[in-house]
Write a protein that holds these residues in place. Structure first.
Motif, short mmCIF file in Angstrom:
data_model
loop_
_atom_site.label_atom_id
_atom_site.label_comp_id
_atom_site.label_asym_id
_atom_site.label_seq_id
_atom_site.Cartn_x
_atom_site.Cartn_y
_atom_site.Cartn_z
N ILE A 51 0.84 -1.20 0.00
CA ILE A 51 0.00 0.00 0.00
C ILE A 51 0.87 1.25 0.00
N LEU A 52 1.91 1.25 0.81
CA LEU A 52 2.79 2.41 0.88
C LEU A 52 3.51 2.66 -0.45
N ARG A 53 3.82 1.58 -1.17
CA ARG A 53 4.47 1.74 -2.48
C ARG A 53 3.53 2.41 -3.48
N LEU A 54 2.22 2.30 -3.24
CA LEU A 54 1.25 2.91 -4.15
C LEU A 54 1.09 4.41 -3.91
N ALA A 55 1.62 4.90 -2.80
CA ALA A 55 1.47 6.31 -2.48
C ALA A 55 1.97 7.17 -3.64
N GLY A 56 1.13 8.09 -4.05
CA GLY A 56 1.49 9.00 -5.13
C GLY A 56 1.27 8.43 -6.51
N SER A 57 0.70 7.23 -6.61
CA SER A 57 0.49 6.66 -7.94
C SER A 57 -0.75 7.22 -8.63
N LEU A 58 -1.62 7.88 -7.86
CA LEU A 58 -2.78 8.56 -8.44
C LEU A 58 -2.59 10.06 -8.31
N SER A 59 -3.13 10.78 -9.27
CA SER A 59 -3.10 12.24 -9.15
C SER A 59 -4.09 12.64 -8.06
N GLU A 60 -4.00 13.86 -7.62
CA GLU A 60 -4.92 14.36 -6.61
C GLU A 60 -6.37 14.25 -7.10
N GLU A 61 -6.58 14.59 -8.35
CA GLU A 61 -7.92 14.53 -8.94
C GLU A 61 -8.45 13.10 -8.96
N GLU A 62 -7.60 12.16 -9.39
CA GLU A 62 -8.02 10.75 -9.41
C GLU A 62 -8.33 10.24 -8.01
N GLY A 63 -7.50 10.61 -7.07
CA GLY A 63 -7.72 10.21 -5.69
C GLY A 63 -9.04 10.71 -5.15
N GLN A 64 -9.36 11.95 -5.42
CA GLN A 64 -10.63 12.52 -4.97
C GLN A 64 -11.81 11.83 -5.64
N LYS A 65 -11.65 11.51 -6.92
CA LYS A 65 -12.72 10.83 -7.66
C LYS A 65 -13.00 9.45 -7.05
N TYR A 66 -11.94 8.70 -6.78
CA TYR A 66 -12.12 7.36 -6.20
C TYR A 66 -12.64 7.45 -4.77
N ALA A 67 -12.19 8.43 -4.02
CA ALA A 67 -12.69 8.62 -2.65
C ALA A 67 -14.19 8.91 -2.67
N ALA A 68 -14.63 9.72 -3.63
CA ALA A 68 -16.06 10.03 -3.75
C ALA A 68 -16.85 8.78 -4.11
N ARG A 69 -16.31 7.96 -5.00
CA ARG A 69 -17.01 6.72 -5.38
C ARG A 69 -17.11 5.76 -4.20
#
Length: 80
Positions: A52-70
């Motif tokens: 999980i820690l290796r995945l840090a930063g693999s999504l853009s801020e926008e993508e992260g917010q989109k997935y968090a909303a979903r």
């Protein structure tokens, strides 16, 4: 290898009962089995955390917010 551990009387009684049901004279085998399982889970958990820690930063801020909303949306439907 022999070692000494401190356990409550209640835990000891439960271990003795379980050992008796399994046809064992003592509970060393049960304690060893439990410790091996705990250590395996702890090792696996450590590997999962590192993945999980290796995945840090693999999504853009926008993508992260989109997935968090979903995820939030799915949880709201689950709770209903």
């Amino acid at each position: 290898m022999r070692t000494t551990i401190e356990i409550s009387n209640e835990t000891r009684a439960k271990l003795m009962a379980l050992a008796a049901r399994r046809g064992l004279r003592g509970y060393s085998e049960i304690v060893n089995e439990a410790l091996e399982e705990y250590l395996a889970k702890a090792e696996n958990r450590e590997k999962e955390i590192n993945e999980i820690l290796r995945l840090a930063g693999s999504l853009s801020e926008e993508e992260g917010q989109k997935y968090a909303a979903r995820v939030k949306e799915f949880w709201s439907r689950w709770e209903s």
